[in-house]
Scaffold this active site. Structure first.
Site, PDB file in Angstrom:
ATOM      1  N   GLY A  20     -14.132 -40.538  35.239  1.00  0.00           N
ATOM      2  CA  GLY A  20     -14.370 -41.318  34.030  1.00  0.00           C
ATOM      3  C   GLY A  20     -14.233 -42.792  34.384  1.00  0.00           C
ATOM      4  N   PHE A 122     -11.872 -55.277  15.243  1.00  0.00           N
ATOM      5  CA  PHE A 122     -11.318 -53.933  15.360  1.00  0.00           C
ATOM      6  C   PHE A 122      -9.926 -53.916  14.749  1.00  0.00           C
ATOM      7  CE2 PHE A 122     -12.342 -50.000  17.591  1.00  0.00           C
ATOM      8  CZ  PHE A 122     -13.695 -50.161  17.768  1.00  0.00           C
ATOM      9  N   GLN A 242      -2.718 -39.812  19.028  1.00  0.00           N
ATOM     10  CA  GLN A 242      -3.324 -40.623  17.971  1.00  0.00           C
ATOM     11  C   GLN A 242      -4.343 -39.806  17.186  1.00  0.00           C
ATOM     12  OE1 GLN A 242      -6.281 -44.018  18.728  1.00  0.00           O
ATOM     13  NE2 GLN A 242      -4.436 -45.019  17.988  1.00  0.00           N
ATOM     14  N   HIS A 244      -7.351 -40.214  14.885  1.00  0.00           N
ATOM     15  CA  HIS A 244      -8.296 -41.241  14.464  1.00  0.00           C
ATOM     16  C   HIS A 244      -8.728 -40.936  13.043  1.00  0.00           C
ATOM     17  CE1 HIS A 244     -11.802 -43.800  14.294  1.00  0.00           C
ATOM     18  NE2 HIS A 244     -11.494 -44.318  15.459  1.00  0.00           N
ATOM     19  N   LEU A 254     -16.364 -38.310  16.626  1.00  0.00           N
ATOM     20  CA  LEU A 254     -15.861 -39.603  16.193  1.00  0.00           C
ATOM     21  C   LEU A 254     -16.910 -40.507  15.557  1.00  0.00           C
ATOM     22  CD1 LEU A 254     -13.125 -41.148  16.536  1.00  0.00           C
ATOM     23  CD2 LEU A 254     -14.371 -42.509  18.182  1.00  0.00           C
ATOM     24  N   THR A 256     -16.906 -44.330  15.122  1.00  0.00           N
ATOM     25  CA  THR A 256     -16.091 -45.436  15.633  1.00  0.00           C
ATOM     26  C   THR A 256     -15.526 -46.327  14.519  1.00  0.00           C
ATOM     27  OG1 THR A 256     -16.097 -47.465  16.939  1.00  0.00           O
ATOM     28  CG2 THR A 256     -18.202 -46.797  16.055  1.00  0.00           C
ATOM     29  N   GLU A 257     -14.343 -46.880  14.841  1.00  0.00           N
ATOM     30  CA  GLU A 257     -13.723 -47.862  13.966  1.00  0.00           C
ATOM     31  C   GLU A 257     -14.629 -49.091  13.843  1.00  0.00           C
ATOM     32  OE1 GLU A 257      -9.624 -48.022  14.962  1.00  0.00           O
ATOM     33  OE2 GLU A 257      -9.622 -50.188  14.735  1.00  0.00           O
ATOM     34  N   ARG A 288      -4.562 -47.360  13.310  1.00  0.00           N
ATOM     35  CA  ARG A 288      -5.107 -46.019  13.068  1.00  0.00           C
ATOM     36  C   ARG A 288      -4.100 -45.066  12.443  1.00  0.00           C
ATOM     37  NH1 ARG A 288      -8.700 -45.567  18.588  1.00  0.00           N
ATOM     38  NH2 ARG A 288     -10.245 -47.031  17.832  1.00  0.00           N
ATOM     39  N   HIS A 355      -7.393 -37.687  18.644  1.00  0.00           N
ATOM     40  CA  HIS A 355      -8.299 -38.584  19.344  1.00  0.00           C
ATOM     41  C   HIS A 355      -7.797 -39.070  20.697  1.00  0.00           C
ATOM     42  CE1 HIS A 355     -11.343 -41.589  19.826  1.00  0.00           C
ATOM     43  NE2 HIS A 355     -10.489 -42.597  19.758  1.00  0.00           N
ATOM     44  N   ARG A 400      -2.098 -46.495  20.087  1.00  0.00           N
ATOM     45  CA  ARG A 400      -3.024 -47.372  20.810  1.00  0.00           C
ATOM     46  C   ARG A 400      -3.920 -48.138  19.849  1.00  0.00           C
ATOM     47  NH1 ARG A 400      -8.427 -47.025  22.417  1.00  0.00           N
ATOM     48  NH2 ARG A 400      -8.682 -44.863  21.772  1.00  0.00           N
TER      49      ARG A 400
HETATM   50  C1  LIG Z   1     -15.346 -40.214  20.986  1.00  0.00           C
HETATM   51  C2  LIG Z   1     -14.471 -41.248  21.625  1.00  0.00           C
HETATM   52  C3  LIG Z   1     -14.741 -42.587  21.465  1.00  0.00           C
HETATM   53  C4  LIG Z   1     -13.911 -43.561  22.052  1.00  0.00           C
HETATM   54  N1  LIG Z   1     -14.210 -44.884  21.888  1.00  0.00           N
HETATM   55  C5  LIG Z   1     -13.426 -45.806  22.519  1.00  0.00           C
HETATM   56  C6  LIG Z   1     -13.757 -47.187  22.453  1.00  0.00           C
HETATM   57  O1  LIG Z   1     -14.744 -47.589  21.868  1.00  0.00           O
HETATM   58  N2  LIG Z   1     -12.953 -48.066  23.082  1.00  0.00           N
HETATM   59  C7  LIG Z   1     -11.846 -47.690  23.769  1.00  0.00           C
HETATM   60  O2  LIG Z   1     -11.155 -48.522  24.325  1.00  0.00           O
HETATM   61  N3  LIG Z   1     -11.538 -46.364  23.871  1.00  0.00           N
HETATM   62  C8  LIG Z   1     -12.301 -45.439  23.265  1.00  0.00           C
HETATM   63  N4  LIG Z   1     -11.980 -44.107  23.378  1.00  0.00           N
HETATM   64  C9  LIG Z   1     -10.915 -43.711  24.287  1.00  0.00           C
HETATM   65  C10 LIG Z   1     -11.447 -43.780  25.706  1.00  0.00           C
HETATM   66  O3  LIG Z   1     -12.819 -43.570  25.732  1.00  0.00           O
HETATM   67  C11 LIG Z   1     -10.775 -42.749  26.603  1.00  0.00           C
HETATM   68  O4  LIG Z   1      -9.384 -42.885  26.495  1.00  0.00           O
HETATM   69  C12 LIG Z   1     -11.181 -42.984  28.041  1.00  0.00           C
HETATM   70  O5  LIG Z   1     -12.582 -42.978  28.162  1.00  0.00           O
HETATM   71  C13 LIG Z   1     -10.581 -41.988  29.000  1.00  0.00           C
HETATM   72  O6  LIG Z   1     -11.091 -42.306  30.268  1.00  0.00           O
HETATM   73  P1  LIG Z   1     -10.513 -41.695  31.597  1.00  0.00           P
HETATM   74  O7  LIG Z   1     -11.208 -42.356  32.727  1.00  0.00           O
HETATM   75  O8  LIG Z   1      -9.030 -41.757  31.572  1.00  0.00           O
HETATM   76  O9  LIG Z   1     -10.892 -40.146  31.513  1.00  0.00           O
HETATM   77  P2  LIG Z   1     -12.248 -39.381  31.088  1.00  0.00           P
HETATM   78  O10 LIG Z   1     -13.376 -40.276  30.825  1.00  0.00           O
HETATM   79  O11 LIG Z   1     -11.837 -38.410  30.041  1.00  0.00           O
HETATM   80  O12 LIG Z   1     -12.583 -38.595  32.411  1.00  0.00           O
HETATM   81  C14 LIG Z   1     -11.745 -37.604  32.934  1.00  0.00           C
HETATM   82  C15 LIG Z   1     -12.282 -37.197  34.285  1.00  0.00           C
HETATM   83  O13 LIG Z   1     -11.382 -36.271  34.876  1.00  0.00           O
HETATM   84  C16 LIG Z   1     -12.091 -35.187  35.397  1.00  0.00           C
HETATM   85  N5  LIG Z   1     -11.228 -34.010  35.357  1.00  0.00           N
HETATM   86  C17 LIG Z   1     -10.446 -33.569  34.342  1.00  0.00           C
HETATM   87  N6  LIG Z   1      -9.805 -32.457  34.711  1.00  0.00           N
HETATM   88  C18 LIG Z   1     -10.173 -32.191  35.990  1.00  0.00           C
HETATM   89  C19 LIG Z   1      -9.854 -31.173  36.923  1.00  0.00           C
HETATM   90  N7  LIG Z   1      -9.004 -30.187  36.648  1.00  0.00           N
HETATM   91  N8  LIG Z   1     -10.435 -31.225  38.147  1.00  0.00           N
HETATM   92  C20 LIG Z   1     -11.309 -32.217  38.459  1.00  0.00           C
HETATM   93  N9  LIG Z   1     -11.643 -33.196  37.616  1.00  0.00           N
HETATM   94  C21 LIG Z   1     -11.072 -33.184  36.405  1.00  0.00           C
HETATM   95  C22 LIG Z   1     -13.322 -35.050  34.531  1.00  0.00           C
HETATM   96  O14 LIG Z   1     -14.371 -34.427  35.229  1.00  0.00           O
HETATM   97  C23 LIG Z   1     -13.642 -36.517  34.222  1.00  0.00           C
HETATM   98  O15 LIG Z   1     -14.445 -37.054  35.228  1.00  0.00           O
HETATM   99  C24 LIG Z   1     -12.796 -43.147  22.797  1.00  0.00           C
HETATM  100  C25 LIG Z   1     -12.533 -41.792  22.975  1.00  0.00           C
HETATM  101  C26 LIG Z   1     -13.343 -40.851  22.371  1.00  0.00           C
HETATM  102  C27 LIG Z   1     -12.995 -39.395  22.553  1.00  0.00           C
END
Ligand SMILES: Cc1cc2nc3c(=O)[nH]c(=O)nc-3n(C[C@H](O)[C@H](O)[C@H](O)COP(=O)(O)OP(=O)(O)OC[C@H]3O[C@@H](n4cnc5c(N)ncnc54)[C@H](O)[C@@H]3O)c2cc1C
Length: 592
Positions: A20, A122, A242, A244, A254, A256-257, A288, A355, A400
């Site tokens: 991610g 926001f 959290q 949402h 979701l 968005t806010e 939130r 969320h 958050r």
């Molecule tokens: C619908 C939605 C909208 C949002 N909008 C916003 C926003 O506008 N602004 C903001 O700041 N935040 C927002 N958030 C929060 C934010 O997007 C997330 O907190 C953030 O994207 C998480 O990113 P990450 O890189 O930690 O993990 P993720 O993007 O969740 O990625 C996790 C990664 O881990 C890998 N993984 C998981 N388990 C395993 C495993 N067992 N083995 C191998 N790989 C694994 C997956 O393949 C993936 O690549 C939003 C969240 C949601 C759900």
């Protein structure tokens, strides 16, 4: 055919788990210095970050005067004073630089008339220490996360980072307290792979999918947090989830806010803007937790809409179809597909949805994983890093602020990636693997695939997620959580008897879901025990029986350790109240 327990070994300098925003940003940074590999359960651009709509917070001040001190003030306050202030300061100071860096990497931000990055309002973001609303969220329409992942993935490929996509991590491998890699399952062909690494960074995302109504993708099952806990590292503040305010009724997706940032507002069945009463100053853009509780109160009070009076309405049509289609095209589509409404004409039915996971693997502001040492001081786990939603830095504390997560991914992804590369470079030799490296993961897969247990994963998963929502959701009560604790123990017993029906090895998603259920049970245990013990209300954790914040007894972080029987043991550590630098916020303003 019984599975082979042969393990293919790969050697790599730095291993990032998760692709991610946090994982890709870390891999890009580490990849500039050392041989770096990423393993990911899904193709990188399908990670949950792709769905981030609202934007990334940074005090660029493109619309009105803003600075990182204001941003820090809001974040500390938004965290309900549970955030660690050194990490918060670090994040807010670094924010403008990570956004400009993304702009230079080619992220297609929306623009103001004068060409600078577009910023939107926001909830909880203010200028002048809470005086005025501020436009701080840098957005690429309502697809910021999507744009972020594509930009970073391309850069990582250019940098020569190796990707092992559709590899599922099964075990974190440690030898006498030193990290030496991770075991993974090849989801496409089957087979075990051990990544022997000098440093490992977990960026596996959050765990909000343990609740039935959630905005989160299927992958958000807390795998990294659970596997770290199984290796003896505690989960920090897991009880802080959290909710949402605006998930689409019936689906959880979701809205968005940013919709409320653009002028949208909530109404109940008699068309009353109830947030004007709940939070007269911030109204619909209050934090939130405040809005979610305001909504839950409306629903409890029988003022919900529809036959079941079980949802509220989000109005946006008054801002005009042109503006909606320009700024919020994805929202229009989501509302149409999942609620069947055209939001340029009608309101969207919404309910609070699970969320974001504030808790996670404990780290310091450098992305290094930390555990309490024998002398009570925090000690770094050699070679282990975490960033993003899987980690708890803790910049979000008990709650958050919107747009601070994408920021957290970029700041701590970059910092963690840099530190893990430095660590790998400083250690010439690979750490020695323990004799039993990977055996726990192999045994788990064999039990599920070859076992004859009679339990099926589907019913356990459904019941568990429903119980989490009922007994440990927006409102929490002691008696409900005691019941939940007992139910979780039963689910664990049943889980030990689970075997999967699909016995194949290629693309066996039954197996993956069963593994995830095991991880979710670990995390649920941490959430439930932490929430039951915490006799106060703070941020996302609201106790009906203890409705006030209690700083005297509870101004501390929870640490949940996994016991051999699968239950969790709790410990606590102090909140870091000392900012990094003395000149941060004028002392007069720092009185919180
Ligand atoms: C619908 C939605 C909208 C949002 N909008 C916003 C926003 O506008 N602004 C903001 O700041 N935040 C927002 N958030 C929060 C934010 O997007 C997330 O907190 C953030 O994207 C998480 O990113 P990450 O890189 O930690 O993990 P993720 O993007 O969740 O990625 C996790 C990664 O881990 C890998 N993984 C998981 N388990 C395993 C495993 N067992 N083995 C191998 N790989 C694994 C997956 O393949 C993936 O690549 C939003 C969240 C949601 C759900």
């Amino acid at each position: 055919m019984p599975i082979q327990d042969t393990i293919t070994v790969h050697r790599v300098g730095a291993l990032v788990v998760g692709a991610g925003g946090a994982g890709l940003r870390a891999a890009l940074e580490a990849g500039r210095q050392v041989d770096t590999a990423v393993i990911s359960e899904v193709f990188p651009t399908r990670s949950h970050t792709v769905s981030a709509q609202g934007g990334i917070g940074a005090s660029l001040g493109n619309v009105e005067n803003d600075n990182w001190q204001f941003h820090m003030f809001d974040t500390v306050k938004g965290s309900d004073w549970l955030g660690d202030q050194d990490a918060i300061e670090f994040m807010c100071r670094e924010a403008p630089s990570v956004v400009i860096e993304l702009e230079h990497l080619g992220l297609p931000f929306s623009r103001l008339e004068d060409g600078r990055i577009y910023q939107r309002a926001f909830g909880g973001h203010t200028s002048n220490f809470g005086q005025n609303e501020v436009h701080r969220s840098c957005a690429a329409a309502d697809r910021t996360g999507h744009a972020m992942l594509h930009t970073l993935f391309e850069e990582c490929l250019r940098q020569g980072v190796r990707f092992y996509n559709e590899f599922f991590m099964l075990e974190l491998v440690m030898n006498q307290g030193v990290i030496c890699g991770a075991l993974a399952w090849d989801m496409v062909k089957g087979g075990f792979h051990l990544f022997h690494a000098k440093s490992v960074l977990f960026a596996t995302g959050g765990y909000a999918r343990v609740f039935r109504t959630t905005s989160n993708a299927h992958i958000c099952s807390g795998d990294g947090v659970s596997l770290a806990m199984r290796a003896g590292i505690p989960g920090e503040d897991l009880e802080f989830l959290q909710f949402h305010p605006t998930g689409i009724y019936g689906a959880g997706n979701l809205i968005t806010e940013g919709v409320r940032g653009e002028g949208g507002y909530l109404v109940n069945c008699s068309d009353t803007r109830f947030m004007e009463l709940c939070a007269p100053h911030e109204k619909d853009l209050a934090c939130r937790d405040v809005v979610s509780r305001g909504m839950a109160e409306e629903l409890r009070g029988g003022r919900g809409c529809g036959i079941g009076q079980d949802y509220l309405l989000l109005k946006i049509d008054h801002i005009g179809a042109d503006k909606i289609m320009e700024r919020l095209p994805g929202i229009w589509e989501l509302a149409m597909v999942f609620a069947g409404v055209d939001c340029t004409k009608e309101p969207i039915p919404v309910v609070p949805t699970a969320h974001y996971s504030m808790g996670g693997i404990p780290t310091n502001y450098r992305g290094e994983v930390v555990v309490p040492g024998p002398d009570g001081q925090e000690t770094v786990v050699p070679g282990f890093y975490a960033a993003g939603e899987a980690a708890c830095a803790s910049v979000h504390g008990a709650n958050r602020l919107g747009t601070n997560s994408l920021l957290d991914l970029m700041v701590f992804g970059r910092e963690g990636g840099k530190r893990m590369a430095e660590y790998a470079l400083a250690n010439e030799a690979w750490p020695e693997l323990p004799e039993e490296a990977g055996q726990a993961g192999v045994a788990e897969v064999k039990r599920l695939l070859d076992g004859r247990g009679s339990e099926r994963l589907g019913p356990i998963m459904e019941e568990m997620r429903g119980d989490m929502e009922r007994h440990c959701g927006v409102f929490r009560l002691e008696k409900d959580m005691i019941q939940l604790k007992e139910k979780l123990a039963k689910y664990r017993e049943r889980y030990a008897q689970v075997s999967v029906q699909d016995k194949g090895q290629a693309y066996n998603l039954d197996l993956i879901e069963a593994l995830e259920l095991g991880h979710m049970l670990d995390v649920c245990e941490g959430i439930c025990r932490g929430a039951l013990a915490r006799e106060e209300s703070r941020g996302g954790h609201y106790r009906d029986d203890f409705p006030k914040r209690d700083d005297e007894n509870w101004h501390k972080h929870t640490l949940a350790y996994l016991e051999p029987d699968g239950s969790a043991r709790l410990d606590y550590k102090p909140v870091r109240m000392q900012p990094l630098t003395a000149e941060t916020i004028p002392p007069a303003e720092r009185n919180y």
